[in-house]
Design a protein around this motif. Structure first.
Motif, PDB file in Angstrom:
ATOM      1  N   TYR A 139       0.815  -1.220   0.000  1.00 17.14           N
ATOM      2  CA  TYR A 139       0.000   0.000   0.000  1.00 17.14           C
ATOM      3  C   TYR A 139       0.846   1.266   0.000  1.00 17.14           C
ATOM      4  O   TYR A 139       0.305   2.370   0.143  1.00 17.14           O
ATOM      5  N   GLY A 140       2.149   1.128  -0.133  1.00 10.05           N
ATOM      6  CA  GLY A 140       3.022   2.288  -0.199  1.00 10.05           C
ATOM      7  C   GLY A 140       3.665   2.616   1.135  1.00 10.05           C
ATOM      8  O   GLY A 140       3.194   2.221   2.210  1.00 10.05           O
ATOM      9  N   LEU A 141       4.768   3.358   1.073  1.00  9.97           N
ATOM     10  CA  LEU A 141       5.530   3.687   2.274  1.00  9.97           C
ATOM     11  C   LEU A 141       4.796   4.670   3.177  1.00  9.97           C
ATOM     12  O   LEU A 141       4.942   4.630   4.400  1.00  9.97           O
ATOM     13  N   MET A 152       9.149   7.975   8.957  1.00  4.16           N
ATOM     14  CA  MET A 152      10.127   7.504   7.980  1.00  4.16           C
ATOM     15  C   MET A 152      10.630   8.669   7.151  1.00  4.16           C
ATOM     16  O   MET A 152       9.828   9.438   6.588  1.00  4.16           O
ATOM     17  N   ASN A 153      11.926   8.793   7.031  1.00  4.15           N
ATOM     18  CA  ASN A 153      12.550   9.834   6.224  1.00  4.15           C
ATOM     19  C   ASN A 153      12.666   9.357   4.776  1.00  4.15           C
ATOM     20  O   ASN A 153      13.747   9.129   4.246  1.00  4.15           O
ATOM     21  N   VAL A 154      11.487   9.178   4.160  1.00  3.00           N
ATOM     22  CA  VAL A 154      11.413   8.733   2.765  1.00  3.00           C
ATOM     23  C   VAL A 154      10.348   9.556   2.069  1.00  3.00           C
ATOM     24  O   VAL A 154       9.482  10.154   2.713  1.00  3.00           O
ATOM     25  N   ILE A 183      14.606   2.018   7.809  1.00  2.00           N
ATOM     26  CA  ILE A 183      13.324   2.704   7.957  1.00  2.00           C
ATOM     27  C   ILE A 183      12.612   2.287   9.244  1.00  2.00           C
ATOM     28  O   ILE A 183      11.750   3.017   9.740  1.00  2.00           O
ATOM     29  N   PHE A 184      12.923   1.118   9.768  1.00  2.00           N
ATOM     30  CA  PHE A 184      12.517   0.701  11.108  1.00  2.00           C
ATOM     31  C   PHE A 184      13.785   0.512  11.938  1.00  2.00           C
ATOM     32  O   PHE A 184      14.886   0.424  11.384  1.00  2.00           O
ATOM     33  N   LYS A 185      13.655   0.410  13.230  1.00  2.00           N
ATOM     34  CA  LYS A 185      14.800   0.006  14.034  1.00  2.00           C
ATOM     35  C   LYS A 185      15.265  -1.360  13.562  1.00  2.00           C
ATOM     36  O   LYS A 185      14.447  -2.265  13.396  1.00  2.00           O
ATOM     37  N   GLN A 226       7.021   0.080  -8.000  1.00  2.00           N
ATOM     38  CA  GLN A 226       6.290   1.340  -8.130  1.00  2.00           C
ATOM     39  C   GLN A 226       6.244   2.095  -6.802  1.00  2.00           C
ATOM     40  O   GLN A 226       6.269   3.323  -6.774  1.00  2.00           O
ATOM     41  N   ASN A 227       6.180   1.365  -5.710  1.00  2.86           N
ATOM     42  CA  ASN A 227       6.104   1.993  -4.389  1.00  2.86           C
ATOM     43  C   ASN A 227       7.468   2.309  -3.786  1.00  2.86           C
ATOM     44  O   ASN A 227       7.563   3.176  -2.909  1.00  2.86           O
ATOM     45  N   LEU A 228       8.515   1.600  -4.244  1.00  2.00           N
ATOM     46  CA  LEU A 228       9.791   1.657  -3.529  1.00  2.00           C
ATOM     47  C   LEU A 228      10.949   2.252  -4.312  1.00  2.00           C
ATOM     48  O   LEU A 228      11.912   2.734  -3.702  1.00  2.00           O
ATOM     49  N   ALA A 229      10.896   2.213  -5.633  1.00 10.25           N
ATOM     50  CA  ALA A 229      12.035   2.663  -6.445  1.00 10.25           C
ATOM     51  C   ALA A 229      12.391   4.119  -6.132  1.00 10.25           C
ATOM     52  O   ALA A 229      11.527   5.004  -6.125  1.00 10.25           O
ATOM     53  N   GLY A 230      13.667   4.348  -5.856  1.00  9.62           N
ATOM     54  CA  GLY A 230      14.148   5.683  -5.558  1.00  9.62           C
ATOM     55  C   GLY A 230      13.879   6.152  -4.149  1.00  9.62           C
ATOM     56  O   GLY A 230      14.344   7.228  -3.752  1.00  9.62           O
ATOM     57  N   LYS A 231      13.126   5.362  -3.391  1.00  7.71           N
ATOM     58  CA  LYS A 231      12.755   5.760  -2.028  1.00  7.71           C
ATOM     59  C   LYS A 231      13.512   4.970  -0.964  1.00  7.71           C
ATOM     60  O   LYS A 231      13.843   5.508   0.084  1.00  7.71           O
TER      61      LYS A 231
END
Length: 675
Positions: A139-141, A152-154, A183-185, A226-231
């Motif tokens: 469902y996306g970041l 999250m710093n994304v 992105i998580f501990k 689509q949800n993660l590329a570049g992030k």
């Protein structure tokens, strides 16, 4: 408790009983606990819940006692009553996978102050930690950041700390692209007071520090590109363990539990390995391993014979491990026996072992047909009230009307040639691409468009795990039943050789049948999951010869009546998972994608039905393949749902007959391959 553990602990327990009044609750005196002390600790695991909170089938709109977290909760309470010292962890694929999940993510997204239904249920049971699976990213970041309460710093991430689960989530191998930080501990330490026994049999209360570290499958970068590329970026499981275990060990935990959303694979290791549990078990310092992702059970027969794996006691390279099924059908339990040696706790691997406890099990004596009654544990009454409002809203949502059908569309015999549940998916996918592709790739406008779909529900999860859309009114529930996963649509460019290789891979769904064998032979290869049996339509026809070895089974392949040449160009529509390498199909690694749609396949299908309003035989392409005629001395059989022979006959599969009902909702059928 097993007899093995009873033999181990009985002398201590007997002595402890005599001293119980005087020794219970003795204070912990730091390093004064002498060597020779012993403790029993149970590590409890859930995995792949997929937001199946209640024992309910949203596609059939009826209760299903064989699944649901509310029944797993009963097993958790029973395990805690059995084992005084327990820790409870989750191995991921938690927030996605049911109509309830889609409703809370896509239809009426939860707000920052609202906790997801599945996390509400889990919080009621008091978890000690968990990790993120691959489907957490569907469902996306932004959504993941919000519902886990994790800033999250994304790109798209949340800065606010929204309502999330009341337990820590750890993940060591996914990093923000902006700062390179997890992105998580990556790890944390959970401390609980446990009961232990000193060498003289006295009971003493002591703190136990358990370090946890989490991992998700590296191919998420392909599956959710689509949800993660570049992030974000991803590292291999072993590499992440080697990077962060020294930090965790520096906290001096008594035990380290690795929580991996992945299974076991002994193929040569690569940083992209999907199921790297076997290699993770070989990293020094891990005392217990929690597995998932594979939707099966460990220990269990699926892993029998695997190198350095004890599939009965639940050891992977000597490390106690467990994989607790899926959909809330099971609870994983690792029974750890700890010995105090050299001033620290050491796992006694000879005495420790694992098991998977199902919510439903066979009981009583077999009847005349050899089957046994199935008995399921009751639902925990505390769970349903927590999610009732969201549950009812999800039911209202899936009952939204979108059209009508004059044909039954089911997957009961999808493996044997009934494509009624796949044909509408293939038609909707192909129509979408024929409209959209020329806009971005006008040079491909004249290339033939084919479509690939798999029957996602073919009985793997039990006798009710089939798609079955009756003739009559169609709703959003019908579209969700026909297309089970929230994939997005993708199209790839290939050629005749690539098409044939694709079909050859799919044909691995079947066992090789020996025509000369007089005994019974199973048609379906149980190790080849149904969702990897792609069936392709769009004007092609092909023949599968199951007497031939895998890779040599497609004996005829034609397009519009003409043989397909290796160089013939094709566009094949599929989903983002398959196009990006999911299932390890030849030639599919994401490099030949020509269209990556922003739309979900389920939504595309619903709009296709809504546009047509009435679906009939003329709207659905006939089955595009058949088995090569094969005369076999003995019967070729397969297992399906009981009382469905009429469905096969109505679909024209007159070569199928009933052998026997198993008495548990399933039946054995035979197929005559000679015609």
């Amino acid at each position: 408790m097993s007899s093995r553990l009873l033999r181990t602990t009985t002398p201590l327990l007997a002595l402890a009983g005599a001293l119980l009044a005087g020794c219970a609750g003795l204070p912990w005196h730091g390093n004064r606990l002498a060597d020779g002390a012993r403790a029993n600790v149970a590590i409890l695991e859930t995995t792949d819940i997929h937001s199946n909170v209640l024992s309910y089938d949203y596609y059939k709109l009826k209760p299903d006692p064989s699944l649901g977290y509310e029944r797993t909760a009963t097993l958790i309470r029973r395990a805690r009553a059995e084992f005084p010292n327990t820790f409870l962890f989750d191995s991921g694929d938690t927030i996605q996978g049911s109509v309830l999940a889609d409703y809370q993510a896509l239809v009426k997204p939860v707000g920052c102050a609202q906790e997801l239904a599945v996390y509400q249920a889990m919080d009621a049971m008091g978890y000690d930690g968990g990790t993120a699976g691959n489907h957490e990213f569907n469902y996306g970041l932004g959504f993941l950041s919000q519902v886990t309460g994790t800033p999250m710093n994304v790109d798209g991430g949340h800065d606010n700390r929204c309502a999330g689960p009341h337990f820590p989530l750890v993940l060591a191998n996914v990093y923000g692209a902006r700062d390179g930080k997890p992105i998580f501990k990556p790890w944390t330490v959970v401390t609980k007071t446990i009961s232990a026994y000193t060498p003289d049999g006295s009971r003493i209360e002591v703190p136990l520090k358990v370090g946890i570290i989490g991992f998700t499958p590296p191919p998420i970068m392909d599956w959710d590109k689509q949800n993660l590329a570049g992030k974000v970026t991803v590292s291999g499981v072993v590499e992440a363990a080697q990077k962060y275990l020294p930090e965790l060990k520096a906290q001096h935990p008594d035990l380290i539990v690795a929580i991996l959303h992945g299974g076991l694979n002994t193929a040569p290791y690569t940083p992209q390995m999907e199921n790297a549990g076997w290699y993770l078990a070989g990293v020094p310092g891990i005392d217990a391993l929690l597995l998932g992702h594979s939707h099966t059970e460990f220990p269990g027969p699926h892993y029998a014979g695997m190198k350095d794996v004890d599939a009965k006691r639940g050891l992977v390279r000597g490390v106690p491990a467990v994989m607790g099924g899926f959909f809330g059908k099971d609870l994983g339990v690792i029974r750890l026996v700890l010995d105090r040696q050299g001033g620290r706790w050491v796992v006694d691997r000879d005495e420790s072992h694992s098991e998977v406890r199902p919510v439903c099990s066979k009981s009583g004596s077999p009847n005349k047909s050899g089957s046994q009654a199935v008995e399921c544990v009751p639902a925990d009454p505390a769970i349903a009230p927590l999610v009732q409002q969201a549950h009812e809203a999800a039911i209202t949502y899936v009952n939204t009307p979108i059209g009508n059908s004059s044909v039954q569309m089911s997957s009961y015999f999808a493996d044997e040639g009934n494509m009624s549940a796949l044909a509408p998916v293939n038609a909707a996918q192909a129509d979408y691409v024929r409209t959209e592709l020329p806009r971005s790739h006008p040079e491909l406008a004249d290339v033939p468009v084919l479509s690939a779909a798999a029957a996602f529900r073919t009985g793997f999860g039990g006798p009710d795990d089939y798609t079955d859309v009756a003739a009559g009114p169609l709703t959003l529930r019908s579209a969700a039943d026909l297309y089970f996963y929230p994939n997005t649509l993708a199209a790839v460019k290939t050629d005749g050789a690539g098409l044939k290789a694709w079909l050859e891979k799919s044909a691995g769904r079947f066992n090789r049948i020996d025509p000369a064998k007089a005994g019974e032979q199973q048609l379906i290869n149980s190790r080849f999951v149904g969702y990897n049996f792609d069936q392709i339509q769009g004007g092609i026809h092909y023949v599968i010869d199951v007497s031939k070895p895998v890779g040599q089974r497609i004996t005829t392949l034609s397009y519009q009546g003409k043989p397909v040449a290796p160089s013939d160009p094709f566009i094949i529509v599929t989903n983002n998972y398959r196009a990006s390498g999911g299932g390890h199909f030849p030639g599919l690694d994401g490099s030949n994608i020509v269209l990556a749609a922003p739309d979900g396949t389920r939504e595309i299908l619903a709009k296709w039905i809504e546009h047509r309003k009435q679906i009939g035989v003329a709207d659905l392409e006939p089955t595009s393949w058949n088995f090569a005629p094969l005369k076999v001395r003995g019967p070729v059989v397969f297992t399906g749902a009981e009382n469905k022979l009429g469905v096969a006959k109505a679909a024209g599969l007159t070569n199928i007959r009933l052998v026997k009902d198993n008495g548990d909702g399933t039946a054995i059928y035979a197929i005559d391959l000679s015609h």
